[in-house]
Design an enzyme around this catalytic site. Structure first.
Site, PDB file in Angstrom:
ATOM      1  N   MET A 104      35.423  -1.182  26.830  1.00 49.20           N
ATOM      2  CA  MET A 104      34.045  -1.047  27.301  1.00 49.20           C
ATOM      3  C   MET A 104      33.058  -1.418  26.193  1.00 49.20           C
ATOM      4  O   MET A 104      33.319  -1.177  25.023  1.00 49.20           O
ATOM      5  CB  MET A 104      33.759   0.403  27.708  1.00 49.20           C
ATOM      6  N   ARG A 106      29.360  -1.298  24.101  1.00 50.67           N
ATOM      7  CA  ARG A 106      28.586  -0.304  23.358  1.00 50.67           C
ATOM      8  C   ARG A 106      29.574   0.503  22.509  1.00 50.67           C
ATOM      9  O   ARG A 106      30.524   1.111  23.038  1.00 50.67           O
ATOM     10  CB  ARG A 106      27.762   0.617  24.275  1.00 50.67           C
ATOM     11  N   LEU A 107      29.341   0.457  21.224  1.00 53.17           N
ATOM     12  CA  LEU A 107      30.142   1.244  20.286  1.00 53.17           C
ATOM     13  C   LEU A 107      30.337   2.661  20.828  1.00 53.17           C
ATOM     14  O   LEU A 107      29.374   3.280  21.272  1.00 53.17           O
ATOM     15  CB  LEU A 107      29.389   1.295  18.949  1.00 53.17           C
ATOM     16  N   HIS A 108      31.584   3.152  20.844  1.00 54.57           N
ATOM     17  CA  HIS A 108      31.795   4.541  21.273  1.00 54.57           C
ATOM     18  C   HIS A 108      32.938   5.175  20.491  1.00 54.57           C
ATOM     19  O   HIS A 108      34.002   4.591  20.351  1.00 54.57           O
ATOM     20  CB  HIS A 108      32.037   4.650  22.787  1.00 54.57           C
ATOM     21  N   MET A 109      32.665   6.373  20.006  1.00 51.30           N
ATOM     22  CA  MET A 109      33.700   7.146  19.309  1.00 51.30           C
ATOM     23  C   MET A 109      34.254   8.168  20.293  1.00 51.30           C
ATOM     24  O   MET A 109      33.503   8.895  20.941  1.00 51.30           O
ATOM     25  CB  MET A 109      33.106   7.862  18.098  1.00 51.30           C
TER      26      MET A 109
END
Ligand code: AMP
Ligand code: ZN
Length: 190
Positions: A104, A106-109
């Site tokens: 996906m 958008r940067l996501h942690m």
């Protein structure tokens, strides 16, 4: 399609590509867990463990591979959020990290509990994406960014090997034959 009052919204708002769904979910009050000036934390819509949250920047940073030295402070805030969330969930051991090959935008942690007990965990790829080097721990990503000012992409052949790594419990040496057996076994660690 002819424009009518009923369908004008559909026509004027083209459907976003599925890889953009997290950006939409960042605006969904039902999914938002917390937000700060720069960050939004949402509940993962298809959680792979009892606790599964996603930490995203409001700035349009696509992935860890777009991070530069200028983003160290942002990433440090991700770490502060992780500490806070771990304090809020004292009974669960949480891990924080990024997928080496995210699906996906958008940067996501991911902040995910170690139990990995969830009906949404269905495939070997799901399992391996959190329990092998396909999951880049937060501390490693922060250290790499501080040292090199960028995050190095994983080689495609390593990605392919990691995806098909034989199943192994993440909490003991048990080697299940398949996902149903693994899921059954994970319950014994609760
Ligand atoms: P990644 O493989 O790192 O790109 O992980 C994407 C994560 O987003 C997965 O854990 C999915 O379960 C989660 N996800 C997929 N669609 C949505 C959505 N619309 N809202 C919130 N989380 C989602
Ligand atoms: Zn085990």
């Amino acid at each position: 399609m002819p424009m009518t009052k009923e369908n004008q919204n559909e026509i004027s708002k083209p459907k976003k590509h599925w890889t953009m769904a997290l950006v939409e979910s960042m605006k969904d009050a039902e999914l938002i867990y917390k937000d700060t000036e720069r960050i939004v934390i949402i509940r993962d819509k298809y959680p792979k463990a009892k606790i599964h949250l996603l930490v995203l920047p409001k700035d349009n940073i696509n992935s860890i591979y777009k991070l530069t030295s200028k983003d160290v402070a942002l990433l440090e805030e991700f770490g502060e959020i992780f500490k806070l969330i771990q304090k809020e969930h004292k009974n669960h051991l949480l891990n924080a990290g990024f997928h080496a090959v995210p699906s996906m935008q958008r940067l996501h942690m991911h902040i995910i509990s170690k139990d990995m007990v969830s009906p949404c965990l269905k495939t070997k790829v799901h399992w391996n994406s959190f329990t092998t080097a396909l999951f880049k721990p937060y501390n490693d990503v922060l250290a790499e960014l501080k040292q090199y000012g960028a995050i190095k992409e994983i080689a495609h052949d390593i990605y392919k090997t990691l995806k098909t790594t034989p199943l192994k419990c993440n909490q003991c040496s048990y080697i299940p034959k398949n996902i149903p057996q693994l899921k059954e076994h994970l319950l014994s660690h609760l």
